[in-house]
Design a protein around this motif. Sequence first.
Motif, short mmCIF file in Angstrom:
data_model
loop_
_atom_site.label_atom_id
_atom_site.label_comp_id
_atom_site.label_asym_id
_atom_site.label_seq_id
_atom_site.Cartn_x
_atom_site.Cartn_y
_atom_site.Cartn_z
N MET A 1 0.74 -1.19 0.00
CA MET A 1 -0.14 -0.07 -0.05
C MET A 1 0.73 1.13 0.00
O MET A 1 1.85 1.18 0.52
CB MET A 1 -0.76 0.10 1.25
N ALA A 2 0.39 2.30 -0.58
CA ALA A 2 1.07 3.53 -0.58
C ALA A 2 1.04 4.18 0.55
O ALA A 2 0.09 4.21 1.18
CB ALA A 2 0.54 4.55 -1.95
N SER A 3 2.00 4.79 1.20
CA SER A 3 2.15 5.51 2.32
C SER A 3 1.25 6.93 2.00
O SER A 3 1.07 7.47 0.92
CB SER A 3 3.41 6.00 2.87
N ALA A 4 0.86 7.54 3.22
CA ALA A 4 0.19 8.92 3.00
C ALA A 4 0.98 9.84 2.20
O ALA A 4 0.60 10.74 1.72
CB ALA A 4 -0.18 9.41 4.31
N LYS A 5 2.40 9.74 2.28
CA LYS A 5 3.31 10.67 1.49
C LYS A 5 3.56 9.98 0.12
O LYS A 5 4.53 10.83 -0.65
CB LYS A 5 4.64 10.75 2.40
N GLY A 6 3.10 8.94 -0.28
CA GLY A 6 3.15 8.36 -1.37
C GLY A 6 4.42 7.80 -1.75
O GLY A 6 4.93 7.70 -2.80
N GLY A 7 4.99 7.41 -0.44
CA GLY A 7 6.55 6.87 -0.80
C GLY A 7 6.43 5.45 -1.42
O GLY A 7 7.43 4.85 -1.39
N GLY A 8 5.31 4.75 -1.62
CA GLY A 8 5.33 3.50 -2.22
C GLY A 8 5.56 2.27 -1.22
O GLY A 8 5.77 1.34 -1.42
N ILE A 78 -5.74 6.10 1.18
CA ILE A 78 -6.61 7.25 0.43
C ILE A 78 -6.23 8.54 0.61
O ILE A 78 -6.13 9.43 -0.44
CB ILE A 78 -7.99 7.13 1.19
N GLN A 79 -5.14 8.59 1.77
CA GLN A 79 -4.49 10.04 1.89
C GLN A 79 -3.70 10.31 0.84
O GLN A 79 -3.43 11.29 0.19
CB GLN A 79 -3.99 10.22 3.23
N GLY A 80 -2.90 9.19 0.42
CA GLY A 80 -2.05 9.27 -0.56
C GLY A 80 -2.54 9.61 -2.06
O GLY A 80 -1.89 10.23 -2.74
N VAL A 81 -3.54 8.93 -2.19
CA VAL A 81 -4.42 9.22 -3.42
C VAL A 81 -4.88 10.65 -3.43
O VAL A 81 -4.91 11.06 -4.54
CB VAL A 81 -5.63 8.07 -3.60
N LEU A 82 -5.54 11.28 -2.34
CA LEU A 82 -5.74 12.70 -2.54
C LEU A 82 -4.37 13.45 -2.71
O LEU A 82 -4.77 14.66 -3.09
CB LEU A 82 -6.58 12.86 -1.17
N GLY A 87 -2.96 4.36 -5.38
CA GLY A 87 -2.86 3.45 -4.35
C GLY A 87 -3.72 2.22 -4.62
O GLY A 87 -4.60 2.11 -5.54
N THR A 88 -3.60 1.05 -3.89
CA THR A 88 -4.08 -0.18 -4.16
C THR A 88 -4.25 -0.73 -2.89
O THR A 88 -3.59 -0.83 -1.96
CB THR A 88 -3.13 -1.27 -4.92
N ILE A 116 -14.30 -1.84 4.13
CA ILE A 116 -13.19 -0.90 3.63
C ILE A 116 -13.73 -0.10 2.46
O ILE A 116 -13.53 0.97 2.18
CB ILE A 116 -11.80 -1.67 3.26
N ILE A 117 -14.19 -0.81 1.47
CA ILE A 117 -14.81 0.03 0.21
C ILE A 117 -15.53 1.13 0.39
O ILE A 117 -15.42 2.11 -0.01
CB ILE A 117 -15.31 -1.07 -0.76
N PRO A 118 -16.92 1.01 0.93
CA PRO A 118 -17.60 2.04 1.31
C PRO A 118 -17.13 3.16 2.16
O PRO A 118 -17.05 4.18 1.78
CB PRO A 118 -18.87 1.44 1.91
N ARG A 119 -16.01 2.84 3.04
CA ARG A 119 -15.38 3.66 3.72
C ARG A 119 -14.43 4.46 3.03
O ARG A 119 -14.41 5.60 3.26
CB ARG A 119 -14.77 2.99 5.13
#
Length: 189
Positions: A1-8, A78-82, A87-88, A116-119
């Motif tokens: 999963m990507a971190s909130a900072k997008g670090g992969g 999700i924070q990373g996506v925003l 993100g996956t 998780i999906i609806p959240r």
Amino acid sequence: MASAKGGGNVKVVCRIRPENKVEKESGCKPCVTFTDTSISIECAENGKSGKNSFSFDRIFGPNSLQIDVFNFAAKPVIQGVLNGFNGTIFAYGQTGSGKSWTMEGPSIEDDKNKGIIPRMMDTVFEGMMNASENIEFQIKVSYVEIYMEKIRDLIDNRKSNLEVKADRVKGIFIQDATEVYVSSHEEML
């Protein structure tokens, strides 16, 4: 999963589902012991026993709450996506192991048990509403199932046996998977 900072960063999480009725009535003792980050499985068959141990970034036990799993495993993605990163969230396990319960929950109207999906959908659109007016969002969704090493499009059931491809511009993607632009949580359902 990507971190909130997008670090992969990749996180591997294990969720242990509660015993079902058959398992409870069988009188067998549980073969799994766990801590927050490690799990041991001990099996006995024909008088022989074996024990295997595994480590994870986090283990959620049978009494864990959906919101706790979401906050640890999905909210940072999700924070990373925003923040503009891909993100996956990937659920894996045998039939009956609890993937659908964790990912979907029993109902999107059940605030305590929705998955998780609806959240994630709630969090994406909440994040968009709270973002700067100078940021423009476009959301495109695909729904696919990977089962028995075959990828099936869940939006267009005529598309099955899809292939994963890599492209310098697009990155890794599923060729011919249906992609739909959405503008609300309801459209994602």
